[in-house]
Enzyme design. Structure first.
Site, short mmCIF file in Angstrom:
data_model
loop_
_atom_site.label_atom_id
_atom_site.label_comp_id
_atom_site.label_asym_id
_atom_site.label_seq_id
_atom_site.Cartn_x
_atom_site.Cartn_y
_atom_site.Cartn_z
N PRO A 79 2.16 1.90 12.69
CA PRO A 79 2.74 3.20 13.02
C PRO A 79 2.41 3.59 14.46
CG PRO A 79 1.72 3.27 10.86
CD PRO A 79 1.37 1.94 11.46
N ARG B 70 -3.62 7.66 16.83
CA ARG B 70 -4.20 8.06 15.56
C ARG B 70 -5.00 9.34 15.82
NH1 ARG B 70 -1.35 4.40 14.52
NH2 ARG B 70 -1.61 2.72 13.00
N TYR C 32 0.85 -1.20 0.00
CA TYR C 32 0.00 0.00 0.00
C TYR C 32 0.88 1.25 0.00
CZ TYR C 32 -3.75 3.11 1.75
OH TYR C 32 -4.67 4.12 1.92
N ASP C 33 1.83 1.29 0.95
CA ASP C 33 2.65 2.50 1.12
C ASP C 33 3.45 2.82 -0.13
OD1 ASP C 33 1.71 1.85 3.60
OD2 ASP C 33 3.62 2.02 4.65
P1 NAD Z 1 -12.86 1.69 0.32
O1 NAD Z 1 -12.28 0.32 0.28
O2 NAD Z 1 -14.15 1.90 1.01
O3 NAD Z 1 -12.99 2.29 -1.14
C1 NAD Z 1 -12.10 1.99 -2.18
C2 NAD Z 1 -12.92 1.73 -3.44
O4 NAD Z 1 -12.01 1.50 -4.54
C3 NAD Z 1 -13.79 0.49 -3.31
O5 NAD Z 1 -15.12 0.77 -3.72
C4 NAD Z 1 -13.14 -0.52 -4.26
O6 NAD Z 1 -14.05 -1.45 -4.79
C5 NAD Z 1 -12.51 0.41 -5.29
N1 NAD Z 1 -11.40 -0.19 -6.02
C6 NAD Z 1 -10.27 -0.75 -5.50
N2 NAD Z 1 -9.48 -1.20 -6.50
C7 NAD Z 1 -10.10 -0.90 -7.67
C8 NAD Z 1 -9.79 -1.08 -9.03
N3 NAD Z 1 -8.67 -1.71 -9.41
N4 NAD Z 1 -10.65 -0.63 -9.97
C9 NAD Z 1 -11.79 0.01 -9.61
N5 NAD Z 1 -12.15 0.21 -8.33
C10 NAD Z 1 -11.32 -0.25 -7.38
O7 NAD Z 1 -11.73 2.64 0.98
P2 NAD Z 1 -11.79 4.18 1.38
O8 NAD Z 1 -11.51 4.28 2.82
O9 NAD Z 1 -13.01 4.81 0.82
O10 NAD Z 1 -10.49 4.72 0.63
C11 NAD Z 1 -10.62 5.42 -0.62
C12 NAD Z 1 -9.27 6.01 -1.00
O11 NAD Z 1 -8.83 6.92 0.02
C13 NAD Z 1 -8.16 4.98 -1.17
O12 NAD Z 1 -7.35 5.36 -2.26
C14 NAD Z 1 -7.38 5.08 0.11
O13 NAD Z 1 -6.03 4.74 -0.07
C15 NAD Z 1 -7.54 6.55 0.47
N6 NAD Z 1 -7.39 6.79 1.91
C16 NAD Z 1 -8.40 6.52 2.78
C17 NAD Z 1 -8.24 6.75 4.14
C18 NAD Z 1 -9.35 6.54 5.14
O14 NAD Z 1 -9.14 6.79 6.34
N7 NAD Z 1 -10.53 6.12 4.77
C19 NAD Z 1 -7.01 7.24 4.62
C20 NAD Z 1 -5.98 7.46 3.71
C21 NAD Z 1 -6.19 7.26 2.35
N1 UDP Z 2 -6.74 -1.42 16.03
C1 UDP Z 2 -7.14 -1.91 17.26
N2 UDP Z 2 -8.21 -2.77 17.29
C2 UDP Z 2 -8.91 -3.14 16.18
C3 UDP Z 2 -8.50 -2.61 14.93
C4 UDP Z 2 -7.40 -1.75 14.89
O1 UDP Z 2 -6.55 -1.60 18.30
O2 UDP Z 2 -9.88 -3.91 16.32
C5 UDP Z 2 -5.61 -0.46 16.00
C6 UDP Z 2 -4.53 -0.77 14.97
O3 UDP Z 2 -3.56 -1.65 15.50
C7 UDP Z 2 -3.97 0.62 14.70
C8 UDP Z 2 -5.18 1.54 14.89
O4 UDP Z 2 -6.15 0.79 15.61
O5 UDP Z 2 -3.01 0.96 15.66
C9 UDP Z 2 -5.80 2.02 13.56
O6 UDP Z 2 -6.00 0.88 12.77
P1 UDP Z 2 -6.76 0.90 11.37
O7 UDP Z 2 -6.78 -0.51 10.88
O8 UDP Z 2 -8.07 1.59 11.49
O9 UDP Z 2 -5.87 1.81 10.38
P2 UDP Z 2 -4.35 2.30 10.30
O10 UDP Z 2 -4.36 3.68 10.85
O11 UDP Z 2 -3.47 1.38 11.10
O12 UDP Z 2 -4.04 2.26 8.86
#
Ligand code: NAD
Ligand code: UDP
Length: 319
Positions: free
Chosen positions: A279, A216, A150-151
């Site tokens: 993290p 977080r 991912y990263d």
């Molecule tokens: P999510 O899993 O709910 O949404 C991701 C969507 O992308 C899903 O609907 C999935 O089906 C679609 N998808 C994945 N791969 C695909 C592909 N190859 N083709 C078409 N569609 C595809 O996750 P989210 O939390 O809504 O995250 C959305 C975006 O925001 C991601 O790029 C994620 O990295 C970024 N993001 C989210 C958070 C958060 O806290 N929610 C934090 C940091 C970054």
């Molecule tokens: N975490 C937890 N219990 C759970 C799920 C997650 O304590 O049931 C912790 C996890 O280890 C991390 C933080 O909650 O430290 C946030 O996790 P999340 O999976 O939401 O996203 P992240 O910020 O790690 O990408």
């Protein structure tokens, strides 16, 4: 504008579709449902300002008609290996969405000379040695660690986006999203908010991983989409953090959820699922967003959780 939003059937993507439509734009949603669900877009079915294309962004993308903006949100997003929707269980798909998907969506933006917005993440800072995290921080990431699919995909995506900006002159932007929560999170993707809220609703102890000292900072989804919309409408090209700087450790977070939901079962310690890669501290420095976009979050954790719980109750069949 006609706007292409990838990942439209996901948590953030579905809220963005709504935001853009409410602001008067026409949205083309795209998703392959790998972690998202058509349910998240049900309320937009029949809306004359919305259309949907089922497609994997790792493959060449064709969009009929002109688009003025492209927002690339498609990617698995949960780190939890206990869930089939966690990105460690979808490693190749995650790298392809971040690498090939970013290339293809940049290609669409270039063909249409459209504004481009990449959904990046606080994960590009890895397990940060600088705190809070400013956009100038380079990060501390293991290229072959558990979270690397991912990263590193997101780091590649940022580099490619800046290359299209520098080399092709494309009008690009990058948002670094910090932990965001709200309705339409997948119940079983294993992220901390869905886990804790469901456990609290069921009256179970909340599963805190590791020693619970890791921190977080949680942002409610309406604040996040407001910040992202402002970035889209700006002419900024460098990355901007969007998130809520209200930082707490996971024990404090669990106690807060229990208090808001009214759960008296406390918390239970579970072994860290991903040894060494969780993290330890994460909080955005949002000075740039404040200065460039006049944005800061408005919704408190209490308000945000209270707005999220009814969604989970309904999805759990309790309402
Ligand atoms: P999510 O899993 O709910 O949404 C991701 C969507 O992308 C899903 O609907 C999935 O089906 C679609 N998808 C994945 N791969 C695909 C592909 N190859 N083709 C078409 N569609 C595809 O996750 P989210 O939390 O809504 O995250 C959305 C975006 O925001 C991601 O790029 C994620 O990295 C970024 N993001 C989210 C958070 C958060 O806290 N929610 C934090 C940091 C970054
Ligand atoms: N975490 C937890 N219990 C759970 C799920 C997650 O304590 O049931 C912790 C996890 O280890 C991390 C933080 O909650 O430290 C946030 O996790 P999340 O999976 O939401 O996203 P992240 O910020 O790690 O990408």
């Amino acid at each position: 504008m006609r706007v292409l939003i990838t990942g439209a059937a996901g948590f953030l993507g579905s809220h963005l579709c709504e935001k853009l439509i409410n602001e008067g734009h026409f949205v083309i949603g795209m998703d392959n449902f790998i972690t998202g669900s058509p349910d998240n877009l049900e309320h937009l079915a029949g809306n004359p300002n919305f259309t949907f294309i089922r497609h994997d962004v790792s493959n060449f993308i064709f969009v009929p008609g002109k688009v003025q903006a492209v927002m690339h949100f498609a990617s698995p997003a949960s780190p939890n290996p206990a869930s089939p929707y966690g990105y460690t269980n979808l490693p190749i798909q995650t790298m392809k969405a971040g690498a090939l998907g970013t290339h293809n969506t940049l290609g669409v933006a270039r063909a249409h000379n459209a504004r481009y917005l990449l959904a990046s993440t606080s994960e590009i800072y890895g397990d940060p040695l600088e705190h809070p995290q400013k956009e100038t921080y380079w990060g501390h990431v293991d290229p072959i660690g558990v979270r690397s699919v991912y990263d590193e995909a997101k780091r590649f995506a940022e580099a490619l986006t800046m290359a299209y900006h520098g080399y092709h002159g494309l009008n690009t932007s990058i948002v670094r999203i910090f932990n965001t929560y709200g309705p339409r999170m997948r119940l079983d993707d294993g992220r901390v908010v869905p886990n804790f809220i469901q456990q609290a609703i069921r009256g179970e102890p909340l599963t805190v991983y590791g020693d619970g000292q890791q921190t977080r900072s949680f942002c409610f989804v309406s604040d996040l989409v407001d910040g992202i919309y402002r970035l889209l409408m700006s002419d900024e090209h460098n990355p901007v953090n969007i998130g809520n700087p209200n930082e707490m450790n996971m024990i404090e977070f669990a106690q807060t959820i229990n208090r808001i939901v009214g759960n008296s079962s406390g918390i239970t310690s579970q072994p860290a699922l991903r040894l060494g890669d969780d993290p330890q501290r994460r909080r955005p420095d949002i000075t740039r967003a404040k200065e460039l976009l006049q944005w800061e979050p408005k919704v408190s954790l209490e308000q945000g959780i209270a707005l999220t719980v009814p969604y989970f109750r309904q999805k759990m069949g309790l309402e």
